[in-house]
Design a protein around this motif. Sequence first.
Motif, mmCIF file in Angstrom:
data_model
loop_
_atom_site.group_PDB
_atom_site.id
_atom_site.type_symbol
_atom_site.label_atom_id
_atom_site.label_comp_id
_atom_site.label_asym_id
_atom_site.label_seq_id
_atom_site.Cartn_x
_atom_site.Cartn_y
_atom_site.Cartn_z
ATOM 1 N N ARG A 43 36.950 36.444 47.481
ATOM 2 C CA ARG A 43 36.564 36.268 46.079
ATOM 3 C C ARG A 43 36.021 37.568 45.501
ATOM 4 N NH1 ARG A 43 36.647 31.083 44.617
ATOM 5 N NH2 ARG A 43 36.689 29.515 46.258
ATOM 6 N N HIS A 44 36.358 37.785 44.238
ATOM 7 C CA HIS A 44 35.787 38.916 43.511
ATOM 8 C C HIS A 44 34.325 38.628 43.182
ATOM 9 C CE1 HIS A 44 40.113 39.899 42.295
ATOM 10 N NE2 HIS A 44 39.703 40.887 43.076
ATOM 11 N N TYR A 45 33.650 39.602 42.627
ATOM 12 C CA TYR A 45 32.237 39.513 42.262
ATOM 13 C C TYR A 45 31.943 38.303 41.380
ATOM 14 C CZ TYR A 45 27.857 40.863 39.972
ATOM 15 O OH TYR A 45 26.579 40.884 39.480
ATOM 16 N N ASP A 46 32.898 37.973 40.482
ATOM 17 C CA ASP A 46 32.694 36.854 39.545
ATOM 18 C C ASP A 46 32.956 35.487 40.175
ATOM 19 O OD1 ASP A 46 35.463 36.799 39.761
ATOM 20 O OD2 ASP A 46 35.833 37.272 37.649
ATOM 21 N N GLY A 47 33.311 35.462 41.471
ATOM 22 C CA GLY A 47 33.563 34.204 42.169
ATOM 23 C C GLY A 47 35.002 33.745 42.145
ATOM 24 N N GLU A 101 38.927 33.661 43.025
ATOM 25 C CA GLU A 101 39.738 34.053 44.170
ATOM 26 C C GLU A 101 40.591 35.270 43.804
ATOM 27 O OE1 GLU A 101 41.983 30.558 45.200
ATOM 28 O OE2 GLU A 101 40.558 30.078 46.787
ATOM 29 N N CYS A 102 40.763 36.168 44.757
ATOM 30 C CA CYS A 102 41.578 37.363 44.523
ATOM 31 C C CYS A 102 43.011 36.965 44.188
ATOM 32 C CB CYS A 102 41.565 38.265 45.751
ATOM 33 S SG CYS A 102 39.933 38.901 46.169
ATOM 34 N N PHE A 103 43.486 37.371 43.038
ATOM 35 C CA PHE A 103 44.840 37.103 42.559
ATOM 36 C C PHE A 103 45.192 35.615 42.598
ATOM 37 C CE2 PHE A 103 45.637 41.542 44.371
ATOM 38 C CZ PHE A 103 45.259 42.154 43.194
ATOM 39 N N GLY A 104 44.203 34.753 42.405
ATOM 40 C CA GLY A 104 44.441 33.320 42.376
ATOM 41 C C GLY A 104 44.555 32.669 43.742
ATOM 42 N N GLY A 105 44.312 33.425 44.808
ATOM 43 C CA GLY A 105 44.355 32.890 46.173
ATOM 44 C C GLY A 105 45.423 33.552 47.018
ATOM 45 N N GLY A 106 45.191 33.530 48.321
ATOM 46 C CA GLY A 106 46.165 34.121 49.231
ATOM 47 C C GLY A 106 45.942 35.602 49.491
ATOM 48 N N TRP A 107 44.918 36.174 48.866
ATOM 49 C CA TRP A 107 44.612 37.606 48.989
ATOM 50 C C TRP A 107 43.123 37.782 49.253
ATOM 51 C CZ3 TRP A 107 48.155 41.707 48.047
ATOM 52 C CH2 TRP A 107 49.434 41.290 47.681
ATOM 53 N N PHE A 108 42.762 38.983 49.730
ATOM 54 C CA PHE A 108 41.360 39.342 49.879
ATOM 55 C C PHE A 108 41.169 40.790 49.454
ATOM 56 C CE2 PHE A 108 43.275 40.510 53.906
ATOM 57 C CZ PHE A 108 42.598 41.631 54.357
ATOM 58 N N ILE A 109 39.933 41.144 49.230
ATOM 59 C CA ILE A 109 39.578 42.499 48.829
ATOM 60 C C ILE A 109 38.715 43.125 49.923
ATOM 61 C CG2 ILE A 109 37.529 41.746 47.529
ATOM 62 C CD1 ILE A 109 38.148 44.068 45.546
ATOM 63 N N VAL A 110 38.932 44.419 50.171
ATOM 64 C CA VAL A 110 38.045 45.194 51.040
ATOM 65 C C VAL A 110 37.401 46.259 50.166
ATOM 66 C CG1 VAL A 110 39.323 44.752 53.163
ATOM 67 C CG2 VAL A 110 39.901 46.754 51.803
ATOM 68 N N SER A 119 38.240 50.456 46.962
ATOM 69 C CA SER A 119 38.632 49.081 47.268
ATOM 70 C C SER A 119 40.148 48.963 47.293
ATOM 71 C CB SER A 119 38.063 48.113 46.226
ATOM 72 O OG SER A 119 38.602 48.380 44.950
ATOM 73 N N ASN A 120 40.617 47.917 47.982
ATOM 74 C CA ASN A 120 42.031 47.551 48.016
ATOM 75 C C ASN A 120 42.139 46.055 48.234
ATOM 76 O OD1 ASN A 120 44.138 49.629 47.770
ATOM 77 N ND2 ASN A 120 43.017 50.645 49.412
ATOM 78 N N HIS A 121 43.263 45.498 47.834
ATOM 79 C CA HIS A 121 43.562 44.083 48.059
ATOM 80 C C HIS A 121 44.688 43.976 49.076
ATOM 81 C CE1 HIS A 121 41.661 43.824 44.061
ATOM 82 N NE2 HIS A 121 41.280 42.619 44.470
ATOM 83 N N TYR A 122 44.622 42.923 49.897
ATOM 84 C CA TYR A 122 45.661 42.663 50.888
ATOM 85 C C TYR A 122 45.915 41.171 50.994
ATOM 86 C CZ TYR A 122 45.062 47.486 52.119
ATOM 87 O OH TYR A 122 44.999 48.857 52.047
ATOM 88 N N GLU A 123 47.116 40.809 51.452
ATOM 89 C CA GLU A 123 47.452 39.416 51.691
ATOM 90 C C GLU A 123 46.607 38.883 52.851
ATOM 91 O OE1 GLU A 123 51.795 38.370 51.403
ATOM 92 O OE2 GLU A 123 51.932 40.568 51.455
#
Length: 182
Positions: free
Chosen positions: A116-120, A122-131, A141-145
């Motif tokens: 989840r991003h800072y605002d709560g 889900e990253c790209f609506g789900g299925g992804w995460f942020i580092v 930062s980057n996003h990955y599946e």
Amino acid sequence: MVDDISKISIIEIGKARYFNLYCFPVCYVRLNEQFYTEVSIGDYIVKDETGNIYTCKEDLFDKIYERVDDPSEDDMGNVSDGYHTFNELYRYRMLYNAAFFNELAKGDIKVCKSHRHYDGEECFGGGWFIVMAELPTGQISNHYENRYWELFNIPELDTAWEWDGHTPNEAADRIESYLKSN
């Protein structure tokens, strides 16, 4: 169509797909495991019903095909600079980034991963995460599946830290400055 080297269309019979690319003076598309074809400015890349790939000039394309905007990540991943496809380069970037973040986590640099991003949200609506990492030179930062989650052996948070607004180029500059200072 490759237009000012900033757009390329990947075509299937009856469908045109448009993608923004990095500016390459020459671009190649993988035909199969061994062969690539060169794409010139103004060319369309056509994949026929049998899977054959070839280039086509705009005037001929307009006589044969109907234009339809239908983006597909699968086709874009096979576009190559003549050495690597986007899929290959994306995988390398992810693996290098996982190794880098895992090493940062062993030291004094704050790193995290979250679905989840800072605002709560889900990253790209789900299925992804942020580092994220807070380098002395600034946040990156980057996003990955989600399938790559286990490769990042770093602290997990319910929500990621607040994003500082950095662009990809700013993040790259911050990493470069960090590497030069160590």
